[in-house]
Design a protein around this motif. Structure first.
Motif, PDB file in Angstrom:
ATOM      1  N   ARG A  16       0.832  -1.207   0.000  1.00 46.91           N
ATOM      2  CA  ARG A  16       0.000   0.000   0.000  1.00 46.91           C
ATOM      3  C   ARG A  16       0.865   1.255   0.000  1.00 46.91           C
ATOM      4  N   ALA A  17       1.974   1.234   0.758  1.00 46.46           N
ATOM      5  CA  ALA A  17       2.859   2.408   0.790  1.00 46.46           C
ATOM      6  C   ALA A  17       3.460   2.674  -0.587  1.00 46.46           C
ATOM      7  N   ALA A  18       3.895   1.613  -1.269  1.00 49.10           N
ATOM      8  CA  ALA A  18       4.471   1.789  -2.605  1.00 49.10           C
ATOM      9  C   ALA A  18       3.416   2.289  -3.586  1.00 49.10           C
ATOM     10  N   ASN A  19       2.187   1.780  -3.489  1.00 51.08           N
ATOM     11  CA  ASN A  19       1.120   2.256  -4.363  1.00 51.08           C
ATOM     12  C   ASN A  19       0.804   3.723  -4.103  1.00 51.08           C
ATOM     13  N   TYR A  20       0.741   4.101  -2.820  1.00 42.96           N
ATOM     14  CA  TYR A  20       0.457   5.496  -2.468  1.00 42.96           C
ATOM     15  C   TYR A  20       1.518   6.418  -3.071  1.00 42.96           C
ATOM     16  N   LEU A  21       2.760   6.062  -2.887  1.00 48.55           N
ATOM     17  CA  LEU A  21       3.847   6.884  -3.421  1.00 48.55           C
ATOM     18  C   LEU A  21       3.807   6.940  -4.946  1.00 48.55           C
ATOM     19  N   SER A  22       3.394   5.875  -5.582  1.00 48.85           N
ATOM     20  CA  SER A  22       3.327   5.840  -7.045  1.00 48.85           C
ATOM     21  C   SER A  22       2.239   6.778  -7.562  1.00 48.85           C
ATOM     22  N   VAL A  23       1.066   6.747  -6.925  1.00 48.32           N
ATOM     23  CA  VAL A  23      -0.016   7.646  -7.342  1.00 48.32           C
ATOM     24  C   VAL A  23       0.393   9.104  -7.097  1.00 48.32           C
ATOM     25  N   GLY A  24       1.012   9.352  -5.962  1.00 48.17           N
ATOM     26  CA  GLY A  24       1.450  10.713  -5.661  1.00 48.17           C
ATOM     27  C   GLY A  24       2.410  11.254  -6.688  1.00 48.17           C
ATOM     28  N   GLN A  25       3.304  10.412  -7.191  1.00 46.02           N
ATOM     29  CA  GLN A  25       4.260  10.872  -8.208  1.00 46.02           C
ATOM     30  C   GLN A  25       3.551  11.310  -9.485  1.00 46.02           C
ATOM     31  N   ILE A  26       2.514  10.588  -9.854  1.00 45.48           N
ATOM     32  CA  ILE A  26       1.814  10.924 -11.091  1.00 45.48           C
ATOM     33  C   ILE A  26       1.035  12.230 -10.955  1.00 45.48           C
ATOM     34  N   TYR A  27       0.470  12.473  -9.778  1.00 45.10           N
ATOM     35  CA  TYR A  27      -0.521  13.548  -9.665  1.00 45.10           C
ATOM     36  C   TYR A  27      -0.063  14.793  -8.889  1.00 45.10           C
ATOM     37  N   LEU A  28       0.727  14.659  -7.843  1.00 44.77           N
ATOM     38  CA  LEU A  28       0.837  15.745  -6.859  1.00 44.77           C
ATOM     39  C   LEU A  28       2.086  16.597  -7.011  1.00 44.77           C
ATOM     40  N   LEU A  29       1.866  17.914  -6.835  1.00 46.72           N
ATOM     41  CA  LEU A  29       2.950  18.878  -6.678  1.00 46.72           C
ATOM     42  C   LEU A  29       3.198  19.181  -5.205  1.00 46.72           C
ATOM     43  N   ASP A  30       2.165  19.101  -4.419  1.00 40.01           N
ATOM     44  CA  ASP A  30       2.251  19.514  -3.018  1.00 40.01           C
ATOM     45  C   ASP A  30       1.209  18.728  -2.210  1.00 40.01           C
TER      46      ASP A  30
END
Length: 782
Positions: A16-30
């Protein structure tokens, strides 16, 4: 073994942690930990990346971490699905390997924000598994090469396990389809193991994948036919999938250990059947099931960015927030944003982490090649251009002893052509590796060989790349015309080298060395299909700091060039040399001096006693050099007063100025060789416009006239081949007559004689099927 409740909880938390970080990389600036409601300014203006394959890659990584810890495995991870970059970066950050090489990307909230911001962002990191990614030896920018890279990494690495995820889209490529056969070349005694994981998530960008849509029975039979024992993990329920994956990995690794143990203790009868994993999971697993009323998870729509209007669409922002919070980040990251102990400790420690494994930074393991003194293998030259030898056969004796002195760090790859290319002496030091059936009529086949032949240029190139990237040395020999098959693979490797030169933590690796023989000018028996020198043009499109091209004119210069290339680091070296008997022009001592310069005047072939020349005859390549010297001989006889300078080029990059290439010749030195205003007739191995491209900035470029291959070929004699392309001695003399001021009018009769000689020689070949004796037996007469 079965996962207990605590292990199930921990592997799921890590996933779950790896998935969370992966989604964040695609979408988030902040707002990386979602401490507040998502607002438009928290979202990247351009959403780039690939989600669909990522959760499966994270799933595999999480489970491989367990077996590494429990079995103390030395393992690297090759990600075949090209744009699985979010997964590679996420896992490297979770393990701490990312922060070790990029200290500003700290393992806390601010580091997470920077991690997210840099992904697919100007000035940041690519969306695929790139050289910038710790733990990577495989450039994900082009599909088809993951499995062959994995096997290359395993050769001569007996303690290494290479886990390789093969995407089902990638599995449709020709190179990957051929790569399954690499198991016939893997020696369980000397080599490590490869664990293929075929990841079936059903879709490419917009279409279903073939292997995911055929009946499972047919798929398993196909994989069994390749010589594997497939173990299937299929479903979408996380609890079941975790338990099944753990069971399958334990079974596969037990079998690998058993195969190696038996082979290394008492020997194996026959070829082992290696295990592999077939993982069938939904595309975009754990992502949004539907977006705007349309199914996403489990469909092609999840391949890239499941929701593309998050900045402008409040409903999409709400869905993104719910998606990311479904991973329960508050359980995974502490108050500072660092991974909690349960997540951190799921990863192995130190060099056992796949993001920090030294085999994935092969230069850190690289040992200097032990190379004998090449001068001891040189041809004794009684006079310039008076005797012949087969250059690559001479080189073969040198390479034989390189193999002997480097029994676990040097291999020779080639597509079924080692003997054909006159390198057969290497078989005195090593068999050709072969794990399949051997018949009594076979020669030089053995389980423990380090000469590798397979009729696939893709496999030869990929094996060698994997071997080099994990800290070893090698050579790829190939027919010149067919090395084009790996143009794209060469492109990717050259790009890798360029990027890694800007990464101080990536240590230099041994150069990728090509020996191109059976070349365009001596493919007279095979004909037009085998006549193409254009790989040189492809190579010279790449950055100057990583490519080198050498055209040694004889056996001794080939030895000198080969010694230099084998010792070099972080280059692609392309060496073109003939295998047929050809004149020896230089002694070993002369060859060393000439190759060190890379370009130079051959005084012994020139006239005019050092005065400014009336014409320069330049040449690059063995056959062009022969024709140039024969033309110089004719000019001596026909125009004894003409001052002719012969310049030979070994290092093609010397034609460029220093501003264009590190090997470039300064303008003053170039103009000393090629005086401005003096006509230059240049006989070149390849396409003539390549020389113009290299020298276009030079003063006097208008004086340069290049002869080379102009796409005229057929099955004919060697001399008729050069005549077809106007590279023959008679045409070179005509070019001189046409370009030297004052020579044309008084030489009209001579020019006509040259035309007649061409006609006579062509008629002779058509009548007798060979070249006239005065061509076949020509030697330098002075």
């Amino acid at each position: 073994m079965a996962l207990d409740h605590g292990e199930l909880r921990r592997v799921d938390a890590y996933w779950r942690a790896a998935n969370y970080l992966s989604v964040g990389q695609i979408y988030l600036l902040d707002n990386p930990l979602l401490r507040e409601e998502l607002r438009p300014e928290h979202i990247k203006p351009r959403l780039l990346g690939h989600w669909g394959t990522t959760p499966g890659l994270n799933f595999c990584y999480a489970h491989l971490n367990r077996v590494i810890r429990e079995r103390d495995l030395d393992m690297v991870y090759v990600m075949g699905p090209g744009h699985g970059g979010p997964a590679a970066v996420a896992n490297a950050w979770l393990e701490g390997g990312y922060t070790e090489v990029y200290p500003h990307i700290t393992r806390d909230e601010e580091g997470m924000r920077r991690l997210f911001r840099q992904f697919s962002f100007p000035g940041g990191v690519p969306s695929h598994v790139a050289p910038e990614t710790p733990g990577s030896i495989h450039e994900g920018g082009e599909l088809g090469y993951s499995l062959v890279h994995a096997f290359g990494a395993a050769f001569d690495n007996p303690d290494l396990v290479v886990s390789c995820v093969v995407g089902d889209g990638e599995a449709e490529t020709g190179p990957l389809a051929g790569s399954w056969h690499s198991n016939k070349f893997l020696d369980p005694v000397r080599d490590g193991a490869v664990l293929p994981i075929l990841h079936l998530n059903g879709y490419k960008i917009a279409n279903p994948t073939v292997l995911a849509r055929i009946p499972e029975e047919e798929l398993l039979k196909q994989l069994e036919g390749f010589g594997y024992r497939p173990l299937v993990v299929a479903g979408d329920d996380p609890v079941y999938m975790h338990r099944r994956m753990a069971q399958v990995l334990d079974e596969a690794l037990e079998e690998i250990a058993r195969i190696q143990r038996v082979a290394r203790s008492s020997g194996l009868e026959g070829r082992p059947v290696w295990p592999m994993v077939v993982l069938r999971s939904p595309k975009g697993w754990t992502g949004p099931r539907e977006v705007d009323g349309v199914a996403v998870e489990g469909t092609w729509r999840s391949h890239q960015v499941p929701m593309g209007q998050v900045r402008a669409n409040a409903e999409h922002r709400r869905m993104l927030q719910e998606w990311m919070r479904s991973y329960r980040p508050e359980e995974l990251f502490g108050g500072s944003g660092a991974p909690v102990a349960e997540v951190r400790e799921w990863a192995p420690a130190g060099a056992r982490r796949m993001s920090a494994n030294p085999h994935a930074n092969g230069g850190s393991l690289l040992r200097d090649l032990v190379v004998p003194d090449f001068r001891e293998y040189g041809v004794r030259v009684s006079g310039n251009g008076k005797q012949s030898s087969e250059a690559t056969r001479v080189l073969g004796h040198f390479l034989r002893d390189v193999l002997r002195r480097n029994p676990d760090s040097f291999r020779i790859m080639g597509p079924d052509e080692t003997a054909s290319n006159r390198l057969a002496p290497v078989l005195e030091a090593s068999d050709k590796v072969w794990q399949a059936q051997v018949l009594a009529s076979d020669e030089h086949l053995g389980r423990h060989g380090r000469v590798m032949e397979v009729l696939s240029e893709h496999l030869c190139q990929g094996w060698l790349e994997g071997y080099l990237l994990t800290g070893r040395h090698g050579l790829f020999n190939c027919y010149e015309a067919f090395v084009h098959i790996v143009d794209a693979m060469f492109n990717q490797h050259a790009k890798w080298l360029k990027v890694t030169r800007g990464l101080p933590w990536r240590r230099p690796i041994a150069s990728l060395n090509y020996l191109l023989t059976s070349h365009v000018w001596r493919q007279d028996h095979n004909g037009f299909t085998h006549q193409d020198p254009g790989f040189l043009d492809v190579v010279l499109n790449k950055p100057a700091e990583v490519v080198r091209v050498y055209l040694p004119p004889d056996a001794n210069t080939l030895l000198s060039v080969a010694d230099h290339c084998l010792r070099s680091r972080d280059y692609v070296n392309v060496v073109v040399a003939g295998k047929q008997p050809a004149l020896d022009f230089l002694s070993v001592e002369e060859a060393v001096a000439h190759c060190t310069r890379g370009i130079g005047i051959w005084e012994w072939a020139s006239t005019g006693a050092g005065e400014d020349p009336d014409v320069v005859l330049a040449c690059a390549g063995d056959v062009p050099t022969l024709e140039t010297l024969a033309a110089a001989d004719l000019l001596r006889q026909l125009f004894p007063e003409l001052r002719v300078r012969v310049v030979n080029v070994v290092d093609l990059m010397r034609l460029q100025p220093p501003s264009a290439h590190p090997h470039g010749l300064p303008d003053a030195e170039y103009e000393a060789l090629f005086p401005v205003g003096t006509p230059v007739v240049f006989a070149f191995h390849g396409y003539p416009w390549l020389v113009h491209r290299l020298a276009y900035r030079r003063a006097g470029h208008g004086d340069l006239h290049v002869r080379g291959y102009r796409e005229e070929g057929t099955t004919t004699t060697p001399f008729d081949m050069v005549m077809l392309n106007d590279l023959d001695r008679f045409h070179l003399v005509m070019d001189v007559i046409d370009r030297v001021a004052g020579l044309g009018g008084r030489a009209a009769g001579v020019r006509q004689r040259m035309v007649d000689e061409r006609l006579r020689h062509r008629a002779y070949t058509r009548e007798f099927g060979e070249d006239p004796v005065e061509v076949r037996e020509w030697v330098w007469p002075y």
